[in-house]
Design a protein around this motif. Structure first.
Motif, PDB file in Angstrom:
ATOM      1  N   GLY A  54       0.822  -1.217   0.000  1.00 52.28           N
ATOM      2  CA  GLY A  54       0.000   0.000   0.000  1.00 52.28           C
ATOM      3  C   GLY A  54       0.845   1.250   0.000  1.00 52.28           C
ATOM      4  N   ASN A  55       0.762   2.043   1.058  1.00 48.53           N
ATOM      5  CA  ASN A  55       1.547   3.281   1.122  1.00 48.53           C
ATOM      6  C   ASN A  55       2.856   3.105   1.882  1.00 48.53           C
ATOM      7  OD1 ASN A  55       0.661   3.205   3.762  1.00 48.53           O
ATOM      8  ND2 ASN A  55      -0.331   5.193   3.731  1.00 48.53           N
ATOM      9  N   GLY A  56       3.229   1.887   2.200  1.00 47.39           N
ATOM     10  CA  GLY A  56       4.540   1.600   2.789  1.00 47.39           C
ATOM     11  C   GLY A  56       4.648   1.717   4.287  1.00 47.39           C
ATOM     12  N   ARG A  57       3.541   1.870   4.971  1.00 51.06           N
ATOM     13  CA  ARG A  57       3.602   2.162   6.408  1.00 51.06           C
ATOM     14  C   ARG A  57       4.226   1.051   7.244  1.00 51.06           C
ATOM     15  NH1 ARG A  57      -2.611   1.477   8.331  1.00 51.06           N
ATOM     16  NH2 ARG A  57      -2.962  -0.378   7.101  1.00 51.06           N
ATOM     17  N   LEU A  58       4.170  -0.208   6.806  1.00 52.15           N
ATOM     18  CA  LEU A  58       4.819  -1.280   7.570  1.00 52.15           C
ATOM     19  C   LEU A  58       6.327  -1.056   7.659  1.00 52.15           C
ATOM     20  CD1 LEU A  58       4.603  -4.065   9.038  1.00 52.15           C
ATOM     21  CD2 LEU A  58       4.975  -5.117   6.807  1.00 52.15           C
ATOM     22  N   SER A  59       6.899  -0.445   6.646  1.00 48.44           N
ATOM     23  CA  SER A  59       8.345  -0.202   6.636  1.00 48.44           C
ATOM     24  C   SER A  59       8.798   0.625   7.832  1.00 48.44           C
ATOM     25  CB  SER A  59       8.781   0.461   5.334  1.00 48.44           C
ATOM     26  OG  SER A  59       8.268   1.780   5.246  1.00 48.44           O
ATOM     27  N   GLU A  60       7.888   1.451   8.385  1.00 45.48           N
ATOM     28  CA  GLU A  60       8.220   2.273   9.560  1.00 45.48           C
ATOM     29  C   GLU A  60       8.698   1.420  10.735  1.00 45.48           C
ATOM     30  OE1 GLU A  60       4.980   4.754  10.800  1.00 45.48           O
ATOM     31  OE2 GLU A  60       4.717   5.590   8.790  1.00 45.48           O
ATOM     32  N   LEU A  61       8.148   0.227  10.860  1.00 44.97           N
ATOM     33  CA  LEU A  61       8.513  -0.632  11.990  1.00 44.97           C
ATOM     34  C   LEU A  61       9.965  -1.100  11.933  1.00 44.97           C
ATOM     35  CD1 LEU A  61       5.416  -3.001  12.349  1.00 44.97           C
ATOM     36  CD2 LEU A  61       5.972  -0.973  13.690  1.00 44.97           C
ATOM     37  N   PHE A  62      10.544  -1.088  10.755  1.00 48.14           N
ATOM     38  CA  PHE A  62      11.875  -1.666  10.585  1.00 48.14           C
ATOM     39  C   PHE A  62      12.982  -0.646  10.363  1.00 48.14           C
ATOM     40  CE2 PHE A  62       8.751  -4.709   8.719  1.00 48.14           C
ATOM     41  CZ  PHE A  62       8.789  -5.613   9.766  1.00 48.14           C
ATOM     42  N   THR A  63      12.665   0.639  10.432  1.00 49.04           N
ATOM     43  CA  THR A  63      13.669   1.662  10.102  1.00 49.04           C
ATOM     44  C   THR A  63      14.893   1.624  11.009  1.00 49.04           C
ATOM     45  OG1 THR A  63      12.426   3.300  11.374  1.00 49.04           O
ATOM     46  CG2 THR A  63      12.063   3.261   8.995  1.00 49.04           C
ATOM     47  N   ASP A  64      14.732   1.243  12.261  1.00 44.50           N
ATOM     48  CA  ASP A  64      15.860   1.229  13.189  1.00 44.50           C
ATOM     49  C   ASP A  64      16.425  -0.168  13.435  1.00 44.50           C
ATOM     50  OD1 ASP A  64      15.574   3.967  13.524  1.00 44.50           O
ATOM     51  OD2 ASP A  64      14.173   3.726  15.188  1.00 44.50           O
ATOM     52  N   LYS A  65      16.026  -1.140  12.639  1.00 44.70           N
ATOM     53  CA  LYS A  65      16.411  -2.521  12.919  1.00 44.70           C
ATOM     54  C   LYS A  65      17.407  -3.114  11.928  1.00 44.70           C
ATOM     55  CE  LYS A  65      14.316  -5.323  15.211  1.00 44.70           C
ATOM     56  NZ  LYS A  65      13.709  -6.130  16.226  1.00 44.70           N
ATOM     57  N   ASN A  66      17.892  -2.343  10.963  1.00 45.11           N
ATOM     58  CA  ASN A  66      18.830  -2.867   9.981  1.00 45.11           C
ATOM     59  C   ASN A  66      18.252  -4.093   9.269  1.00 45.11           C
ATOM     60  OD1 ASN A  66      21.141  -3.002   8.451  1.00 45.11           O
ATOM     61  ND2 ASN A  66      22.266  -4.199   9.973  1.00 45.11           N
ATOM     62  N   ILE A  67      17.043  -3.938   8.762  1.00 43.04           N
ATOM     63  CA  ILE A  67      16.314  -4.993   8.067  1.00 43.04           C
ATOM     64  C   ILE A  67      16.445  -4.786   6.563  1.00 43.04           C
ATOM     65  CG2 ILE A  67      13.980  -5.899   7.625  1.00 43.04           C
ATOM     66  CD1 ILE A  67      14.956  -6.548  10.423  1.00 43.04           C
ATOM     67  N   ASP A  68      16.591  -5.876   5.824  1.00 43.89           N
ATOM     68  CA  ASP A  68      16.586  -5.822   4.368  1.00 43.89           C
ATOM     69  C   ASP A  68      15.124  -5.970   3.932  1.00 43.89           C
ATOM     70  OD1 ASP A  68      17.161  -5.854   1.703  1.00 43.89           O
ATOM     71  OD2 ASP A  68      18.196  -7.778   1.713  1.00 43.89           O
ATOM     72  N   TYR A  69      14.466  -4.847   3.698  1.00 40.15           N
ATOM     73  CA  TYR A  69      13.032  -4.790   3.416  1.00 40.15           C
ATOM     74  C   TYR A  69      12.790  -4.652   1.918  1.00 40.15           C
ATOM     75  CZ  TYR A  69       8.388  -2.591   3.161  1.00 40.15           C
ATOM     76  OH  TYR A  69       7.090  -2.278   2.844  1.00 40.15           O
ATOM     77  N   LEU A  70      11.780  -5.356   1.422  1.00 40.49           N
ATOM     78  CA  LEU A  70      11.322  -5.187   0.047  1.00 40.49           C
ATOM     79  C   LEU A  70       9.805  -5.150   0.068  1.00 40.49           C
ATOM     80  CD1 LEU A  70      11.716  -5.078  -3.046  1.00 40.49           C
ATOM     81  CD2 LEU A  70      11.662  -7.587  -3.024  1.00 40.49           C
ATOM     82  N   GLY A  71       9.223  -4.092  -0.506  1.00 46.20           N
ATOM     83  CA  GLY A  71       7.769  -3.983  -0.622  1.00 46.20           C
ATOM     84  C   GLY A  71       7.362  -4.112  -2.067  1.00 46.20           C
ATOM     85  N   MET A  72       6.303  -4.881  -2.308  1.00 43.88           N
ATOM     86  CA  MET A  72       5.792  -5.056  -3.673  1.00 43.88           C
ATOM     87  C   MET A  72       4.290  -4.806  -3.664  1.00 43.88           C
ATOM     88  SD  MET A  72       8.028  -8.202  -5.130  1.00 43.88           S
ATOM     89  CE  MET A  72       7.985  -7.518  -6.786  1.00 43.88           C
ATOM     90  N   ASP A  73       3.828  -4.010  -4.646  1.00 41.28           N
ATOM     91  CA  ASP A  73       2.413  -3.700  -4.753  1.00 41.28           C
ATOM     92  C   ASP A  73       2.036  -3.601  -6.224  1.00 41.28           C
ATOM     93  OD1 ASP A  73       0.313  -2.497  -2.470  1.00 41.28           O
ATOM     94  OD2 ASP A  73      -0.216  -2.041  -4.552  1.00 41.28           O
ATOM     95  N   VAL A  74       0.760  -3.799  -6.512  1.00 42.16           N
ATOM     96  CA  VAL A  74       0.271  -3.799  -7.883  1.00 42.16           C
ATOM     97  C   VAL A  74      -0.056  -2.391  -8.394  1.00 42.16           C
ATOM     98  CG1 VAL A  74      -2.164  -4.153  -7.306  1.00 42.16           C
ATOM     99  CG2 VAL A  74      -1.261  -5.057  -9.455  1.00 42.16           C
ATOM    100  N   SER A  75      -0.249  -1.425  -7.506  1.00 41.15           N
ATOM    101  CA  SER A  75      -0.683  -0.085  -7.892  1.00 41.15           C
ATOM    102  C   SER A  75       0.493   0.871  -8.085  1.00 41.15           C
ATOM    103  CB  SER A  75      -1.624   0.484  -6.822  1.00 41.15           C
ATOM    104  OG  SER A  75      -1.856   1.858  -7.031  1.00 41.15           O
ATOM    105  N   GLU A  76       0.609   1.385  -9.288  1.00 35.97           N
ATOM    106  CA  GLU A  76       1.671   2.356  -9.593  1.00 35.97           C
ATOM    107  C   GLU A  76       1.519   3.613  -8.749  1.00 35.97           C
ATOM    108  OE1 GLU A  76       5.079   3.585 -10.791  1.00 35.97           O
ATOM    109  OE2 GLU A  76       4.319   1.811 -11.816  1.00 35.97           O
ATOM    110  N   LYS A  77       0.286   4.046  -8.536  1.00 33.11           N
ATOM    111  CA  LYS A  77       0.064   5.259  -7.739  1.00 33.11           C
ATOM    112  C   LYS A  77       0.422   5.040  -6.272  1.00 33.11           C
ATOM    113  CE  LYS A  77      -2.978   7.714 -10.774  1.00 33.11           C
ATOM    114  NZ  LYS A  77      -4.217   8.444 -10.944  1.00 33.11           N
ATOM    115  N   LEU A  78       0.144   3.854  -5.732  1.00 34.29           N
ATOM    116  CA  LEU A  78       0.553   3.574  -4.350  1.00 34.29           C
ATOM    117  C   LEU A  78       2.070   3.477  -4.249  1.00 34.29           C
ATOM    118  CD1 LEU A  78      -2.233   1.128  -3.148  1.00 34.29           C
ATOM    119  CD2 LEU A  78      -1.790   3.456  -2.334  1.00 34.29           C
ATOM    120  N   VAL A  79       2.708   2.928  -5.273  1.00 35.32           N
ATOM    121  CA  VAL A  79       4.177   2.888  -5.303  1.00 35.32           C
ATOM    122  C   VAL A  79       4.719   4.315  -5.216  1.00 35.32           C
ATOM    123  CG1 VAL A  79       6.204   2.342  -6.716  1.00 35.32           C
ATOM    124  CG2 VAL A  79       4.316   0.705  -6.588  1.00 35.32           C
ATOM    125  N   SER A  80       4.148   5.209  -6.020  1.00 27.90           N
ATOM    126  CA  SER A  80       4.595   6.611  -6.016  1.00 27.90           C
ATOM    127  C   SER A  80       4.356   7.276  -4.665  1.00 27.90           C
ATOM    128  CB  SER A  80       3.870   7.406  -7.107  1.00 27.90           C
ATOM    129  OG  SER A  80       4.242   6.922  -8.372  1.00 27.90           O
TER     130      SER A  80
END
Length: 118
Positions: A54-80
């Motif tokens: 979606g809008n990437g909000r799960l990534s917030e949980l990992f910002t301080d944890k040195n996690i190798d994160y990859l998000g994938m979504d079908v919507s170009e507008k949500l990616v933007s």
């Protein structure tokens, strides 16, 4: 299911989410209360796939944890929108395209999250 049908469904799903992307993102400005425990199941250097981010909000949980994160979504507008909201993570947000088939090597991820996708 044949590839043409899968491609048709993905395109229709993308159109739908592109149409509502702004409102969708507004209603998901913060991570859902009660799901913060997810971060407790991750460790430094984990590899995490966020499928349908979606809008990437799960990534917030990992910002301080040195996690190798990859998000994938079908919507170009949500990616933007995700790239705008989290510019430091822009290269970690990708669009699902083609037949929707995701191919990764074995043991690519320690965890896969797909919150409110299915």
């Amino acid at each position: 299911m044949n590839e043409n049908k899968v491609s048709e469904i993905l395109k229709e799903t993308e159109r739908g989410y592109d149409e509502i992307s702004g409102k969708f993102s507004e209603t998901r400005s913060r991570f859902w209360h009660g799901l913060e425990f997810i971060v407790d199941y991750s460790s430094a250097k984990d590899k995490i796939l966020d499928f349908g981010y979606g809008n990437g909000r799960l990534s917030e949980l990992f910002t301080d944890k040195n996690i190798d994160y990859l998000g994938m979504d079908v919507s170009e507008k949500l990616v933007s929108l995700a790239k705008e909201k989290y510019p430091e993570m822009a290269d970690k947000f990708q669009k699902i395209s083609g037949s929707g088939s995701l191919t990764f090597s074995e043991n690519s991820f320690n965890a896969v999250y797909s919150i409110a996708v299915f």
